[in-house]
Design a protein around this motif. Structure first.
Motif, PDB file in Angstrom:
ATOM      1  N   GLU A 197       0.816  -1.218   0.000  1.00 31.19           N
ATOM      2  CA  GLU A 197       0.000   0.000   0.000  1.00 31.19           C
ATOM      3  C   GLU A 197       0.854   1.274   0.000  1.00 31.19           C
ATOM      4  O   GLU A 197       0.315   2.375  -0.036  1.00 31.19           O
ATOM      5  CB  GLU A 197      -0.908   0.003   1.237  1.00 31.19           C
ATOM      6  CG  GLU A 197      -1.951  -1.116   1.205  1.00 31.19           C
ATOM      7  CD  GLU A 197      -2.619  -1.332   2.554  1.00 31.19           C
ATOM      8  OE1 GLU A 197      -2.250  -0.602   3.510  1.00 31.19           O
ATOM      9  OE2 GLU A 197      -3.492  -2.227   2.665  1.00 31.19           O
ATOM     10  N   SER A 198       2.161   1.112   0.062  1.00 32.27           N
ATOM     11  CA  SER A 198       3.056   2.275   0.139  1.00 32.27           C
ATOM     12  C   SER A 198       3.233   2.921  -1.234  1.00 32.27           C
ATOM     13  O   SER A 198       2.903   2.331  -2.266  1.00 32.27           O
ATOM     14  CB  SER A 198       4.422   1.852   0.695  1.00 32.27           C
ATOM     15  OG  SER A 198       5.054   0.933  -0.194  1.00 32.27           O
ATOM     16  N   ASP A 199       3.749   4.126  -1.214  1.00 31.87           N
ATOM     17  CA  ASP A 199       3.915   4.894  -2.451  1.00 31.87           C
ATOM     18  C   ASP A 199       5.375   5.266  -2.647  1.00 31.87           C
ATOM     19  O   ASP A 199       5.845   6.297  -2.176  1.00 31.87           O
ATOM     20  CB  ASP A 199       3.044   6.155  -2.402  1.00 31.87           C
ATOM     21  CG  ASP A 199       3.143   6.965  -3.689  1.00 31.87           C
ATOM     22  OD1 ASP A 199       3.541   6.396  -4.716  1.00 31.87           O
ATOM     23  OD2 ASP A 199       2.835   8.179  -3.650  1.00 31.87           O
ATOM     24  N   SER A 228       6.244 -15.156  -1.409  1.00 36.46           N
ATOM     25  CA  SER A 228       4.954 -14.925  -2.075  1.00 36.46           C
ATOM     26  C   SER A 228       4.258 -13.687  -1.520  1.00 36.46           C
ATOM     27  O   SER A 228       3.693 -12.888  -2.286  1.00 36.46           O
ATOM     28  CB  SER A 228       4.048 -16.141  -1.910  1.00 36.46           C
ATOM     29  OG  SER A 228       4.584 -17.258  -2.568  1.00 36.46           O
ATOM     30  N   ALA A 229       4.307 -13.508  -0.194  1.00 41.33           N
ATOM     31  CA  ALA A 229       3.655 -12.348   0.424  1.00 41.33           C
ATOM     32  C   ALA A 229       4.307 -11.053  -0.042  1.00 41.33           C
ATOM     33  O   ALA A 229       3.615 -10.050  -0.297  1.00 41.33           O
ATOM     34  CB  ALA A 229       3.723 -12.459   1.949  1.00 41.33           C
ATOM     35  N   LEU A 230       5.601 -11.057  -0.173  1.00 44.12           N
ATOM     36  CA  LEU A 230       6.302  -9.867  -0.660  1.00 44.12           C
ATOM     37  C   LEU A 230       5.951  -9.601  -2.120  1.00 44.12           C
ATOM     38  O   LEU A 230       5.568  -8.483  -2.493  1.00 44.12           O
ATOM     39  CB  LEU A 230       7.817 -10.050  -0.506  1.00 44.12           C
ATOM     40  CG  LEU A 230       8.378  -9.978   0.925  1.00 44.12           C
ATOM     41  CD1 LEU A 230       9.806 -10.506   0.979  1.00 44.12           C
ATOM     42  CD2 LEU A 230       8.327  -8.542   1.460  1.00 44.12           C
ATOM     43  N   GLU A 231       6.068 -10.610  -2.952  1.00 48.98           N
ATOM     44  CA  GLU A 231       5.814 -10.425  -4.381  1.00 48.98           C
ATOM     45  C   GLU A 231       4.357 -10.100  -4.658  1.00 48.98           C
ATOM     46  O   GLU A 231       4.054  -9.298  -5.562  1.00 48.98           O
ATOM     47  CB  GLU A 231       6.247 -11.673  -5.144  1.00 48.98           C
ATOM     48  CG  GLU A 231       7.762 -11.853  -5.154  1.00 48.98           C
ATOM     49  CD  GLU A 231       8.211 -13.091  -5.909  1.00 48.98           C
ATOM     50  OE1 GLU A 231       9.365 -13.115  -6.357  1.00 48.98           O
ATOM     51  OE2 GLU A 231       7.397 -14.040  -6.043  1.00 48.98           O
ATOM     52  N   ASP A 232       3.430 -10.681  -3.900  1.00 43.07           N
ATOM     53  CA  ASP A 232       2.005 -10.373  -4.072  1.00 43.07           C
ATOM     54  C   ASP A 232       1.710  -8.912  -3.766  1.00 43.07           C
ATOM     55  O   ASP A 232       0.689  -8.371  -4.222  1.00 43.07           O
ATOM     56  CB  ASP A 232       1.150 -11.256  -3.157  1.00 43.07           C
ATOM     57  CG  ASP A 232       1.115 -12.707  -3.627  1.00 43.07           C
ATOM     58  OD1 ASP A 232       1.537 -12.972  -4.774  1.00 43.07           O
ATOM     59  OD2 ASP A 232       0.686 -13.574  -2.838  1.00 43.07           O
ATOM     60  N   ASN A 233       2.587  -8.278  -2.996  1.00 45.02           N
ATOM     61  CA  ASN A 233       2.413  -6.865  -2.659  1.00 45.02           C
ATOM     62  C   ASN A 233       3.378  -5.968  -3.435  1.00 45.02           C
ATOM     63  O   ASN A 233       3.655  -4.842  -3.029  1.00 45.02           O
ATOM     64  CB  ASN A 233       2.606  -6.667  -1.157  1.00 45.02           C
ATOM     65  CG  ASN A 233       1.395  -7.148  -0.366  1.00 45.02           C
ATOM     66  OD1 ASN A 233       0.378  -6.474  -0.289  1.00 45.02           O
ATOM     67  ND2 ASN A 233       1.514  -8.347   0.209  1.00 45.02           N
ATOM     68  N   GLY A 234       3.853  -6.491  -4.565  1.00 46.86           N
ATOM     69  CA  GLY A 234       4.614  -5.674  -5.498  1.00 46.86           C
ATOM     70  C   GLY A 234       6.074  -5.471  -5.161  1.00 46.86           C
ATOM     71  O   GLY A 234       6.755  -4.665  -5.808  1.00 46.86           O
ATOM     72  N   VAL A 235       6.586  -6.204  -4.178  1.00 42.24           N
ATOM     73  CA  VAL A 235       7.994  -6.060  -3.797  1.00 42.24           C
ATOM     74  C   VAL A 235       8.860  -6.894  -4.734  1.00 42.24           C
ATOM     75  O   VAL A 235       8.554  -8.060  -5.018  1.00 42.24           O
ATOM     76  CB  VAL A 235       8.224  -6.503  -2.336  1.00 42.24           C
ATOM     77  CG1 VAL A 235       9.705  -6.414  -1.972  1.00 42.24           C
ATOM     78  CG2 VAL A 235       7.384  -5.641  -1.399  1.00 42.24           C
ATOM     79  N   HIS A 236       9.941  -6.315  -5.223  1.00 38.31           N
ATOM     80  CA  HIS A 236      10.894  -7.030  -6.064  1.00 38.31           C
ATOM     81  C   HIS A 236      11.841  -7.822  -5.154  1.00 38.31           C
ATOM     82  O   HIS A 236      12.661  -7.238  -4.448  1.00 38.31           O
ATOM     83  CB  HIS A 236      11.706  -6.056  -6.917  1.00 38.31           C
ATOM     84  CG  HIS A 236      10.881  -5.193  -7.811  1.00 38.31           C
ATOM     85  ND1 HIS A 236      10.695  -5.456  -9.152  1.00 38.31           N
ATOM     86  CD2 HIS A 236      10.177  -4.051  -7.547  1.00 38.31           C
ATOM     87  CE1 HIS A 236       9.921  -4.521  -9.686  1.00 38.31           C
ATOM     88  NE2 HIS A 236       9.585  -3.663  -8.728  1.00 38.31           N
ATOM     89  N   VAL A 237      11.719  -9.124  -5.158  1.00 37.30           N
ATOM     90  CA  VAL A 237      12.568  -9.978  -4.330  1.00 37.30           C
ATOM     91  C   VAL A 237      13.814 -10.331  -5.132  1.00 37.30           C
ATOM     92  O   VAL A 237      13.752 -11.042  -6.134  1.00 37.30           O
ATOM     93  CB  VAL A 237      11.823 -11.260  -3.889  1.00 37.30           C
ATOM     94  CG1 VAL A 237      12.753 -12.166  -3.085  1.00 37.30           C
ATOM     95  CG2 VAL A 237      10.591 -10.891  -3.068  1.00 37.30           C
ATOM     96  N   MET A 238      14.944  -9.818  -4.679  1.00 35.28           N
ATOM     97  CA  MET A 238      16.200  -9.959  -5.415  1.00 35.28           C
ATOM     98  C   MET A 238      17.048 -11.062  -4.798  1.00 35.28           C
ATOM     99  O   MET A 238      17.529 -10.935  -3.678  1.00 35.28           O
ATOM    100  CB  MET A 238      16.965  -8.631  -5.390  1.00 35.28           C
ATOM    101  CG  MET A 238      16.143  -7.430  -5.821  1.00 35.28           C
ATOM    102  SD  MET A 238      15.669  -7.543  -7.556  1.00 35.28           S
ATOM    103  CE  MET A 238      17.219  -7.175  -8.345  1.00 35.28           C
ATOM    104  N   LYS A 239      17.208 -12.124  -5.535  1.00 34.10           N
ATOM    105  CA  LYS A 239      17.983 -13.268  -5.061  1.00 34.10           C
ATOM    106  C   LYS A 239      19.101 -13.521  -6.062  1.00 34.10           C
ATOM    107  O   LYS A 239      18.967 -14.267  -7.002  1.00 34.10           O
ATOM    108  CB  LYS A 239      17.060 -14.485  -4.928  1.00 34.10           C
ATOM    109  CG  LYS A 239      17.687 -15.677  -4.237  1.00 34.10           C
ATOM    110  CD  LYS A 239      16.636 -16.778  -4.070  1.00 34.10           C
ATOM    111  CE  LYS A 239      17.248 -17.981  -3.363  1.00 34.10           C
ATOM    112  NZ  LYS A 239      16.248 -19.063  -3.194  1.00 34.10           N
TER     113      LYS A 239
END
Length: 365
Positions: A197-199, A228-239
């Protein structure tokens, strides 16, 4: 190995320190009065007070916090005991008031009170950098070591996130240890929703820390559920990945060193446009030479908690556990930033630093 040595030393100090503290506490006037001149009775009463106090702190906080508090009292009793001996030796004065005990208690409470305040309150720390590799300017926010549930829960994280948003950064980077073994699934999901929800116009980018994947059994959620919770909320998970952002700069997220094998810097940045600015998220600040020899322009890290507590603020650097405990360093053409963390792992005290999030203003061409 380092932690094993630390734990062995801590146990030894606790055992021998308890003998000293039992004697020191027995010298308070009230204990003497209750003991009625009987040394064994005073010692037993003193030991009961020490054990009861330790157990009380343990019940309401954690074992580690109880140990830290106990060691502070022990340290100050030793310091003021030594000072009072010096005064008696050089002046010949004796005192009716048990100054060693009173001053040790006051100093311990003040130190721990300040440490609690510095740990549980959060400041903004700003840096200004310049580069020829960036077209225009970019305002980067980053934090590390939220350890959700330690000093704030998921809702508390959402409140702190709004403060970061108020600084109007273009992008948010999370440099590892977002969660740990003690984070509840509810807090994890609440915090992820807050990120969603952040901008931040250029998004939220996250790289793993050593605690994110967990050390123990019984964690309330799996690594896949976190991802999944991070990516579902639009966070780019960098591995161990690198991506071009806004056509102007790269964000590369390194797999944490504890999860090795991981890509070296040459592999990670292979094929990038060398004329563009490169930001690397690397949770542990322990690969500076390789990163300085690479195309990285800025490396952001956490993990150290700023050295955590006096007198151990530089211990990690001295032992080689990491290269920098806190702050800014430049090697060759690369800027390095290490944050003290927005929260803490288990401990509720920071006496050598403070909790923070970081704003980096990068000025380009």
């Amino acid at each position: 190995m380092v932690w094993t040595i630390v734990m062995i030393i801590t146990v030894i100090v606790l055992v021998f320190g308890t003998f000293y503290m039992t004697h020191a506490v027995s010298r308070f006037g009230l204990i003497r009065k209750i003991g009625r001149g009987k040394k064994r009775r005073r010692s037993l009463l003193s030991l009961m007070i020490l054990v009861a106090g330790f157990c009380l702190v343990y019940v309401f906080t954690t074992l580690l916090n109880a140990i830290v508090i106990y060691l502070h009292f022990l340290g100050y009793f030793l310091i003021f005991g030594f000072l009072m001996r010096l005064i008696r030796r050089f002046t010949g004065k004796t005192f009716k008031v048990y100054w060693q005990g009173h001053l040790a208690i006051i100093a311990s409470l003040l130190t721990l009170g300040a440490g609690y305040y510095l740990c549980t309150n959060i400041w903004e720390t700003d840096y200004n950098l310049t580069t020829n590799q960036l077209d225009g300017n970019v305002k980067i926010a980053f934090f590390a070591d939220s350890h959700l549930g330690a000093t704030f829960d998921g809702k508390g994280f959402a409140r702190e996130l709004r403060k970061i948003e108020a600084a109007k950064p273009d992008i948010l980077l999370i440099a590892g240890d977002f969660v740990d073994d003690f984070t509840t699934k509810e807090d994890m999901l609440t915090a992820c929703r807050a990120l969603g929800e952040s901008d931040f116009p250029l998004g939220v980018w996250y790289a793993y820390g050593n605690h994110d994947t967990g050390y123990y059994t019984g964690k309330e959620f799996s690594n896949e559920e976190l991802k999944s919770a991070l990516e579902d909320n639009g966070v780019h998970v960098m591995k161990d990945a690198c991506e071009l952002v806004d056509g102007r700069f790269y964000v590369a997220g390194r797999l944490d060193d504890s999860l090795s094998p991981r890509k070296d810097m040459q592999e990670l940045l292979e094929g990038i446009d060398r004329d563009k600015y490169v930001v690397v998220i690397d949770h542990q600040p322990n690969d500076y030479d390789a990163e300085a020899d690479s195309e990285a322009d800025l490396v952001v890290s956490g993990h150290t908690h700023g050295g955590q507590m006096i007198p151990f603020t530089k211990a990690g650097e001295w032992t080689g556990a990491y290269e920098r405990a806190y702050g800014y360093e430049r090697r060759k053409n690369t800027d390095f930033l290490v944050t003290s963390g927005i929260a803490d792992w288990v401990l509720l005290f920071k006496t050598g630093t403070k909790s923070e999030y970081v704003i980096v203003n990068v000025t380009g061409n």
